[in-house]
Write an enzyme that holds these catalytic residues in place. Structure first.
Site, mmCIF file in Angstrom:
data_model
loop_
_atom_site.group_PDB
_atom_site.id
_atom_site.type_symbol
_atom_site.label_atom_id
_atom_site.label_comp_id
_atom_site.label_asym_id
_atom_site.label_seq_id
_atom_site.Cartn_x
_atom_site.Cartn_y
_atom_site.Cartn_z
ATOM 1 N N ASP A 42 0.869 -1.194 0.000
ATOM 2 C CA ASP A 42 0.000 0.000 0.000
ATOM 3 C C ASP A 42 0.889 1.222 0.000
ATOM 4 O O ASP A 42 2.014 1.181 0.510
ATOM 5 C CB ASP A 42 -0.934 -0.013 1.226
ATOM 6 C CG ASP A 42 -2.175 0.845 1.013
ATOM 7 O OD1 ASP A 42 -2.024 2.070 0.766
ATOM 8 O OD2 ASP A 42 -3.296 0.316 1.079
ATOM 9 N N ASN A 86 -6.179 -5.097 -5.872
ATOM 10 C CA ASN A 86 -7.364 -4.404 -5.356
ATOM 11 C C ASN A 86 -7.234 -2.887 -5.345
ATOM 12 O O ASN A 86 -8.236 -2.184 -5.453
ATOM 13 C CB ASN A 86 -7.637 -4.930 -3.931
ATOM 14 C CG ASN A 86 -8.571 -4.028 -3.171
ATOM 15 O OD1 ASN A 86 -9.762 -3.975 -3.465
ATOM 16 N ND2 ASN A 86 -8.034 -3.290 -2.198
ATOM 17 N N TYR A 151 -12.561 6.146 -14.718
ATOM 18 C CA TYR A 151 -12.925 5.039 -13.819
ATOM 19 C C TYR A 151 -13.667 3.938 -14.581
ATOM 20 O O TYR A 151 -13.293 2.763 -14.510
ATOM 21 C CB TYR A 151 -13.789 5.578 -12.673
ATOM 22 C CG TYR A 151 -13.947 4.607 -11.522
ATOM 23 C CD1 TYR A 151 -12.900 4.411 -10.617
ATOM 24 C CD2 TYR A 151 -15.118 3.883 -11.334
ATOM 25 C CE1 TYR A 151 -13.032 3.526 -9.563
ATOM 26 C CE2 TYR A 151 -15.249 2.996 -10.280
ATOM 27 C CZ TYR A 151 -14.206 2.826 -9.395
ATOM 28 O OH TYR A 151 -14.328 1.938 -8.351
ATOM 29 N N LYS A 155 -12.189 0.193 -15.197
ATOM 30 C CA LYS A 155 -12.837 -0.935 -14.512
ATOM 31 C C LYS A 155 -13.390 -1.940 -15.532
ATOM 32 O O LYS A 155 -13.394 -3.148 -15.282
ATOM 33 C CB LYS A 155 -13.919 -0.442 -13.564
ATOM 34 C CG LYS A 155 -13.360 0.335 -12.365
ATOM 35 C CD LYS A 155 -12.459 -0.531 -11.489
ATOM 36 C CE LYS A 155 -11.965 0.187 -10.249
ATOM 37 N NZ LYS A 155 -11.128 -0.656 -9.397
ATOM 38 N N THR A 186 -16.385 3.005 2.215
ATOM 39 C CA THR A 186 -14.942 3.016 2.476
ATOM 40 C C THR A 186 -14.467 4.471 2.386
ATOM 41 O O THR A 186 -15.226 5.350 1.954
ATOM 42 C CB THR A 186 -14.180 2.194 1.420
ATOM 43 O OG1 THR A 186 -14.364 2.825 0.147
ATOM 44 C CG2 THR A 186 -14.657 0.758 1.352
HETATM 45 N N1 LIG Z 1 -15.929 1.768 -2.260
HETATM 46 C C1 LIG Z 1 -16.669 1.553 -3.320
HETATM 47 O O1 LIG Z 1 -17.823 1.957 -3.396
HETATM 48 C C2 LIG Z 1 -16.093 0.745 -4.476
HETATM 49 C C3 LIG Z 1 -16.984 0.296 -5.453
HETATM 50 C C4 LIG Z 1 -16.475 -0.434 -6.519
HETATM 51 C C5 LIG Z 1 -15.114 -0.698 -6.606
HETATM 52 N N2 LIG Z 1 -14.291 -0.232 -5.635
HETATM 53 C C6 LIG Z 1 -12.860 -0.539 -5.771
HETATM 54 O O2 LIG Z 1 -12.396 -1.171 -4.613
HETATM 55 C C7 LIG Z 1 -10.980 -1.020 -4.527
HETATM 56 C C8 LIG Z 1 -10.613 -0.669 -3.100
HETATM 57 O O3 LIG Z 1 -11.140 0.592 -2.784
HETATM 58 P P1 LIG Z 1 -11.837 0.927 -1.389
HETATM 59 O O4 LIG Z 1 -13.236 1.332 -1.678
HETATM 60 O O5 LIG Z 1 -11.559 -0.158 -0.408
HETATM 61 O O6 LIG Z 1 -11.071 2.288 -1.036
HETATM 62 P P2 LIG Z 1 -10.043 2.683 0.106
HETATM 63 O O7 LIG Z 1 -9.712 4.110 -0.165
HETATM 64 O O8 LIG Z 1 -10.566 2.322 1.458
HETATM 65 O O9 LIG Z 1 -8.795 1.742 -0.186
HETATM 66 C C9 LIG Z 1 -7.941 1.942 -1.264
HETATM 67 C C10 LIG Z 1 -6.552 1.572 -0.793
HETATM 68 O O10 LIG Z 1 -5.668 1.619 -1.909
HETATM 69 C C11 LIG Z 1 -4.489 2.248 -1.491
HETATM 70 N N3 LIG Z 1 -3.765 2.806 -2.627
HETATM 71 C C12 LIG Z 1 -4.046 3.942 -3.318
HETATM 72 N N4 LIG Z 1 -3.112 4.130 -4.261
HETATM 73 C C13 LIG Z 1 -2.239 3.104 -4.169
HETATM 74 C C14 LIG Z 1 -1.070 2.743 -4.858
HETATM 75 N N5 LIG Z 1 -0.585 3.507 -5.859
HETATM 76 N N6 LIG Z 1 -0.424 1.601 -4.505
HETATM 77 C C15 LIG Z 1 -0.871 0.831 -3.495
HETATM 78 N N7 LIG Z 1 -1.993 1.132 -2.800
HETATM 79 C C16 LIG Z 1 -2.650 2.254 -3.130
HETATM 80 C C17 LIG Z 1 -4.957 3.320 -0.522
HETATM 81 O O11 LIG Z 1 -3.904 3.803 0.297
HETATM 82 C C18 LIG Z 1 -6.007 2.539 0.260
HETATM 83 O O12 LIG Z 1 -5.456 1.841 1.346
HETATM 84 C C19 LIG Z 1 -10.617 0.018 -5.577
HETATM 85 O O13 LIG Z 1 -10.093 -0.624 -6.720
HETATM 86 C C20 LIG Z 1 -11.943 0.666 -5.911
HETATM 87 O O14 LIG Z 1 -11.986 1.205 -7.202
HETATM 88 C C21 LIG Z 1 -14.748 0.491 -4.571
#
Ligand SMILES: NC(=O)c1ccc[n+]([C@@H]2O[C@H](COP(=O)([O-])OP(=O)(O)OC[C@H]3O[C@@H](n4cnc5c(N)ncnc54)[C@H](O)[C@@H]3O)[C@@H](O)[C@H]2O)c1
Length: 251
Positions: A42, A86, A151, A155, A186
């Site tokens: 991370d 992820n 995005y 995706k 989140t």
């Molecule tokens: N939350 C939602 O509604 C949702 C919906 C669909 C998809 N997603 C996807 O889920 C995944 C996780 O997101 P989340 O919602 O848990 O958000 P989050 O912000 O809680 O977690 C994202 C994590 O990725 C880390 N990160 C960011 N840039 C990075 C990098 N360059 N290298 C390594 N780590 C990095 C951040 O520090 C964080 O810990 C993402 O791919 C997001 O697009 C989220």
């Protein structure tokens, strides 16, 4: 008849990008509950990690950082069983205002980053003829929405990348799948709510199970996919969204 086993086997070696918070963190905890050995990459430090987790600070967009993380797993644990690409980011803006820098940042993390993790994992898993690779796509990888050009493009690309790798590596016993979460509470999503870009009432109203997702809802699918019960699931992009995708109607 033997009972179905829907839990991951114990002691898996699991790599997760973006595991400091949100979906990645909840998934790390779900696997850790089955005694998995966890390695997180991370860009921020992992808050209060259990002592035995290997938490590396670096970027999933960097081939070097990614390779180094897998190399740490090789040295400590002799390899990797599950790799979860992820980490991802949003850049919600009208397309006319999206800068090239915005666009490139999202592509680097949401698409190139996912590929780098998949490739580093595949290089280890394919010769060994076993392993599971997961990626986080989104409902916006399966459908589109305004003000999300980078995005939705990335995706959707992740969904097709996963299918491609599943076809290439399935014959070697490596399964590759993606999860397509709906709106999950989140940091990433709540930042958009605080900015006024997303409205929780609107999101709930379209969701047949009328609540936002919890990171644990997604982690449950990520853990199930490593279970013996998921042995024939490959090349799938699985919505976990309370029925949001199913609802095409305005009401
Ligand atoms: N939350 C939602 O509604 C949702 C919906 C669909 C998809 N997603 C996807 O889920 C995944 C996780 O997101 P989340 O919602 O848990 O958000 P989050 O912000 O809680 O977690 C994202 C994590 O990725 C880390 N990160 C960011 N840039 C990075 C990098 N360059 N290298 C390594 N780590 C990095 C951040 O520090 C964080 O810990 C993402 O791919 C997001 O697009 C989220």
């Amino acid at each position: 008849m033997t009972p179905l086993d829907l839990n991951p086997p114990p002691n898996l070696r699991v790599f997760i990008t973006g595991g400091a918070t949100g979906i990645g963190r909840a998934t790390a905890e779900a696997y850790a509950a089955r005694n998995a050995r966890i390695c997180i990459l991370d860009r921020v430090p992992v808050p209060n990690p259990p002592e035995d987790w290997v938490c590396l600070q670096g970027s999933a967009t960097s081939a070097d950082d990614t390779e180094q993380a897998f190399a740490v797993m090789d040295r400590r644990w002799g390899g990797v069983d599950v790799a979860f690409a992820n980490a991802g980011m949003a850049a919600n803006k009208p397309s006319l205002e999206l800068t090239e820098t915005d666009w490139q940042k999202v592509l680097d993390l949401n698409l190139t980053g996912v590929f780098l993790t998949c490739q580093a994992a595949g290089r280890r898993m394919v010769p060994r003829k076993s392993g599971l690779i997961l990626a986080t796509s989104s409902i916006y990888g399966l459908t589109a929405g305004a003000n999300r050009a980078a995005y939705t493009a990335t995706k959707a690309a992740v969904a097709n990348l996963i299918r491609t790798l599943a076809i290439e590596w399935g014959p070697s016993g490596v399964r590759v799948n993606a999860i397509a979460p709906g709106y999950v509470e989140t940091d990433m999503m709540m930042a958009l709510v605080q900015r006024g870009t997303l409205k929780t009432d609107t999101m709930k109203a379209r969701t047949p199970l009328p609540r936002l997702g919890k990171p644990e809802d997604i982690a449950a699918m990520a853990a199930f996919l490593a279970s013996p019960g998921a042995a024939w699931i490959n090349g799938a992009v699985i919505p976990v969204d309370g029925g949001w995708m199913a609802n095409g109607g305005p009401e």
